[in-house]
Motif scaffolding. Structure first.
Motif, short mmCIF file in Angstrom:
data_model
loop_
_atom_site.label_atom_id
_atom_site.label_comp_id
_atom_site.label_asym_id
_atom_site.label_seq_id
_atom_site.Cartn_x
_atom_site.Cartn_y
_atom_site.Cartn_z
N PRO A 106 0.86 -1.16 -0.03
CA PRO A 106 -0.02 -0.08 0.02
C PRO A 106 0.87 1.28 -0.06
CG PRO A 106 -0.92 -1.48 1.57
CD PRO A 106 0.65 -2.23 1.03
N SER A 107 0.54 2.28 -0.77
CA SER A 107 1.09 3.45 -0.97
C SER A 107 0.09 4.81 -0.41
CB SER A 107 1.62 3.70 -2.31
OG SER A 107 2.21 4.88 -2.54
N VAL A 161 9.84 6.47 8.80
CA VAL A 161 8.95 6.37 7.56
C VAL A 161 10.00 6.73 6.40
CG1 VAL A 161 7.22 7.38 6.18
CG2 VAL A 161 6.92 7.21 8.71
N THR A 162 10.04 5.70 5.62
CA THR A 162 10.82 6.02 4.43
C THR A 162 10.37 6.83 3.39
OG1 THR A 162 12.22 3.77 4.60
CG2 THR A 162 12.20 4.75 2.56
N ASP A 217 3.78 -1.77 5.01
CA ASP A 217 3.19 -3.14 5.17
C ASP A 217 2.21 -2.96 6.28
OD1 ASP A 217 4.29 -4.28 2.70
OD2 ASP A 217 6.03 -4.56 4.08
N ASP A 218 2.31 -2.24 7.06
CA ASP A 218 1.53 -2.04 8.38
C ASP A 218 1.05 -0.59 8.53
OD1 ASP A 218 0.44 -2.23 10.77
OD2 ASP A 218 2.19 -2.59 11.90
N PRO A 219 0.01 -0.15 7.39
CA PRO A 219 -0.38 1.24 7.57
C PRO A 219 -0.83 1.67 8.86
CG PRO A 219 -1.33 -0.04 5.80
CD PRO A 219 -0.86 -1.09 6.62
N ASN A 248 1.25 5.11 9.85
CA ASN A 248 0.63 6.36 9.46
C ASN A 248 0.43 7.03 10.80
OD1 ASN A 248 0.50 5.87 6.60
ND2 ASN A 248 -1.58 5.17 6.55
N THR A 249 0.21 6.44 11.83
CA THR A 249 0.04 6.99 13.06
C THR A 249 1.30 7.63 13.57
OG1 THR A 249 -1.64 5.20 13.72
CG2 THR A 249 -0.77 6.53 15.56
N ARG A 250 2.56 6.78 13.60
CA ARG A 250 3.72 7.51 13.86
C ARG A 250 3.90 8.77 12.75
NH1 ARG A 250 7.51 4.48 12.62
NH2 ARG A 250 6.38 2.33 11.63
N ALA A 251 3.59 8.63 11.43
CA ALA A 251 3.95 9.77 10.67
C ALA A 251 3.16 11.00 10.77
CB ALA A 251 3.79 9.17 9.01
N LEU A 252 1.88 10.75 11.16
CA LEU A 252 1.15 11.90 11.38
C LEU A 252 1.59 12.82 12.81
CD1 LEU A 252 -2.41 10.57 10.32
CD2 LEU A 252 -1.19 12.52 9.18
#
Length: 390
Positions: free
Chosen positions: A306-307, A328-329, A347-349, A353-357
């Motif tokens: 997933p992207s 996050v790469t 592979d683990d959205p 995504n939680t860490r990125a936000l």
């Protein structure tokens, strides 16, 4: 449904299986125009033998399409969601060259299957085996419950074939040409059907002109009309939109979709991946003669890692630093309309995504949106071809 009627197959004597030399068949010659050719000794040099008296006799006993009161009425098998085309472990060799190797796939009634692949991958070979033009070296193709090995003539009567370079009888007028094929396929009172097709193709004004005077695009339209004149249950379309203008391409695309609604089985060989994405139900990808992937169009597009794309109001440097700190790469960051678009895969959205936000908000970035990106069929196709060659 009240116009449909079931007509059981009458017992027919087993006919001699005769194959002919494929080298006499031009690469652009459609199934309708195959003529009798000398016999050959080896399977790889053979194509099914055409006996037009036998075709006529078979057509009287059990036509591919049956009509009542001149209304199209298909056998019950075409109303149900059943397999109409079945390619069974087919291999085709030309001398020492293997054009198709152990290919297997199906096309069901009311389904459009796109056969995709690079030039020379084996798409045209597959479609011509299904049409009864080429004999498989190994394996078999079943069309409307009939084997191309057992009865190629009956298979041809059930197929409408359109190639990218149609071979027409150019000394004939369009009216005579379509009438000739309509009578060959035992279409009763073909006049209304021909008028309907030429109007659809925009050829009414040239109905009595000789085909030799037609442009390439007009010839392609004539070939499409010829393929549809007997309302076949199977359509084999090999780059059918070649030479068509954009308006006619859209009309033809709508026609294909309408034919699917009439429970026809449609195999579309094309390089136009946008067209395949728009209208195909399933995709079969072939490369170097082998099928490398098969599946529903949406499934192939959504497969893979997933992207995600985040739209931000922030400077690039702190965004890169924040995402790097969160592990996050980042695949790309680009400016668009005064905003940043950052892309990454995971592979683990849920976790990523939680860490990125959290990292982006802590860095003072304003997050406008975060969306899952669905790749196009073209992106999926290129990735699958690349993977198959590694």
């Amino acid at each position: 449904m009240d116009r449909l009627r079931w007509r059981p197959r009458e017992q027919q004597p087993e006919t001699e299986r005769t194959l002919s030399d494929h080298r006499d068949l031009g690469d652009d010659q459609p199934a309708d125009e195959v003529r009798r050719r000398p016999e050959a000794a080896h399977a790889e040099d053979q194509t099914p033998h055409t006996n037009y008296r036998q075709i006529e006799d078979q057509r009287r006993r059990e036509p591919a399409v049956q009509r009542e009161d001149h209304v199209h009425a298909r056998r019950l098998t075409h109303i149900l969601d059943v397999t109409v085309i079945e390619v069974r472990d087919v291999t085709r060799r030309f001398g020492s060259f293997t054009a198709l190797s152990h290919a297997s796939f199906v096309v069901r009634s009311g389904e459009i299957v796109a056969l995709l692949g690079p030039n020379g991958a084996g798409k045209t070979t597959a479609s011509r085996i299904i049409a009864g033009i080429l004999a498989p070296t190994e394996g078999d193709a079943i069309v409307d419950r009939i084997s191309v090995r057992d009865d190629a003539n009956a298979v041809r009567a059930r197929c409408g074939l359109v190639t990218d370079s149609p071979a027409l009888y150019e000394r004939m007028s369009l009216r005579s040409y379509l009438t000739y094929f309509a009578r060959m396929y035992d279409v009763p009172q073909p006049g209304p059907r021909i008028a309907q097709l030429v109007e659809l193709m925009g050829l009414t004004s040239v109905l009595d002109r000789k085909l030799a005077s037609f442009s390439r695009g007009m010839k392609q339209k004539a070939a499409i009309a010829r393929a549809l004149v007997h309302e076949p249950p199977v359509l084999l379309l090999d780059e059918p939109a070649t030479a068509l203008d954009p308006e006619m391409t859209q009309t033809f695309r709508e026609l294909i979709v309408s034919l699917r609604a009439q429970h026809r089985a449609i195999l579309l060989c094309t390089h136009d991946l946008d067209e395949a994405q728009r209208i195909s139900d399933r995709v079969v990808i072939v490369d170097r003669g082998r099928i490398v992937r098969e599946g529903a169009t949406d499934e192939l597009r959504s497969a893979g890692r997933p992207s995600f794309r985040a739209e931000l109001v922030a400077d690039e440097a702190p965004v890169r630093a924040a995402l790097g700190t969160a592990g996050v790469t980042v695949e790309s960051i680009a400016a668009s309309n005064g905003r940043l678009e950052a892309r990454w895969s995971s592979d683990d959205p849920a976790e990523t995504n939680t860490r990125a936000l959290r990292a982006l908000l802590d860095a003072g970035a304003r997050v406008v949106s975060l969306n899952l990106e669905t790749r196009s069929l073209e992106d999926a196709y290129l990735a699958i071809i690349k993977e198959s060659r590694q």
